[in-house]
Design an enzyme around this catalytic site. Structure first.
Site, mmCIF file in Angstrom:
data_model
loop_
_atom_site.group_PDB
_atom_site.id
_atom_site.type_symbol
_atom_site.label_atom_id
_atom_site.label_comp_id
_atom_site.label_asym_id
_atom_site.label_seq_id
_atom_site.Cartn_x
_atom_site.Cartn_y
_atom_site.Cartn_z
ATOM 1 C CG ASP A 137 -2.800 -0.459 -9.022
ATOM 2 O OD1 ASP A 137 -2.434 0.120 -7.977
ATOM 3 O OD2 ASP A 137 -2.036 -0.689 -9.966
ATOM 4 C CG ASN A 142 0.339 -5.016 -1.158
ATOM 5 O OD1 ASN A 142 -0.836 -5.300 -1.317
ATOM 6 N ND2 ASN A 142 1.056 -4.446 -2.121
#
Ligand code: FPP
Length: 234
Positions: free
Chosen positions: A13, A61
């Site tokens: 991330d 996503n």
């Protein structure tokens, strides 16, 4: 000599924030993030880590803007194209975890090519989790079990035999789960497989996560007292 974890899983991330800090586009952040992967796989293999699972693209996503989804797919294709031959000579066995049926046909083909003809004795297995979700994995495992045992009683499904229907069949559970980018969440990653994982969270953004950062996480792991629900062994 520190015993390395057998299985490290990483939630990569912070690509977007890394780029923003430098007034660059998110695309550049993802490209830098993909570039980090190569060195990290090598460092893990050199340290004796046998399985490395990277969360490249989650089932959630898809909700990102279409341009960004295409960028991430493109980087994945590029990575497969550029690195596959190298990875093979370096003893890296690549496996993709997730429902790849929603990916563009050329990416699906590259994934099939990359997984065909597996190495007999790989130094490390690199699992790229793509269109992966921990809940998806558990549901598909139940469906796979049912397909293998039509009409069987679900009571035959046990905690011990369930793992062989998950996408990580044959692999050890996750020992160390790392999340970069300062968030404290598991985000639907390997929910079953990380049941007893040590959780390591760092503020370091993914594009800055280098060999030194990895070694720091492994040294932290070596200091943990892993009790698996029992009393301390120290
Ligand atoms: C998280 O950063 C990163 C992703 C969702 C994509 C990760 C993909 C790659 C590194 C490229 C392809 C993968 C391989 C294996 C070559 P973010 O966008 O959520 O960052 P932010 O939280 O700072 O916005």
């Amino acid at each position: 000599m520190i015993h390395p974890p057998q299985h490290i899983a990483i939630i990569m991330d912070g690509n977007g924030r890394w780029a923003k800090k430098r007034h660059l586009s998110r695309t550049v952040g993802h490209a830098k993030g993909a570039a980090v992967v190569r060195d990290l796989v090598k460092t893990c293999a050199d340290l004796g880590v046998q399985h490395l699972t990277l969360y490249a693209f989650s089932t959630e996503n898809w909700q990102r803007p279409i341009d960004e989804v295409s960028t991430i797919m493109g980087l994945f294709i590029q990575y497969l194209e550029k690195e596959m031959a190298n990875m093979r000579t370096e003893g890296v066995h690549l496996q993709v975890l997730g429902d790849v049926s929603r990916f563009p046909p050329d990416l699906q083909q590259r994934i099939r090519d990359a997984q065909a003809d597996p190495l007999a004795q790989p130094k490390i297995t690199l699992n790229v989790a793509a269109n992966y979700g921990g809940r998806w994995d558990i549901v598909q495992a139940v469906q796979a079990w049912q397909q293998a045992h039509p009409g069987a009683d679900a009571a035959q499904l046990t905690v011990d035999n369930f793992g062989q229907y998950l996408s990580t069949a044959g692999m050890p559970d996750v020992d160390l789960l790392i999340r970069t980018g300062g968030e404290f969440r598991i985000s639907n990653f390997l929910l079953w497989q990380a049941a007893y994982a040590e959780l390591y969270f760092t503020d370091t953004l993914w594009p800055d996560f280098d060999a030194k950062e990895l070694q720091k996480a492994i040294a932290w792991f070596a200091d943990r007292d892993r009790r698996f629900g029992k009393l301390s062994s120290k």
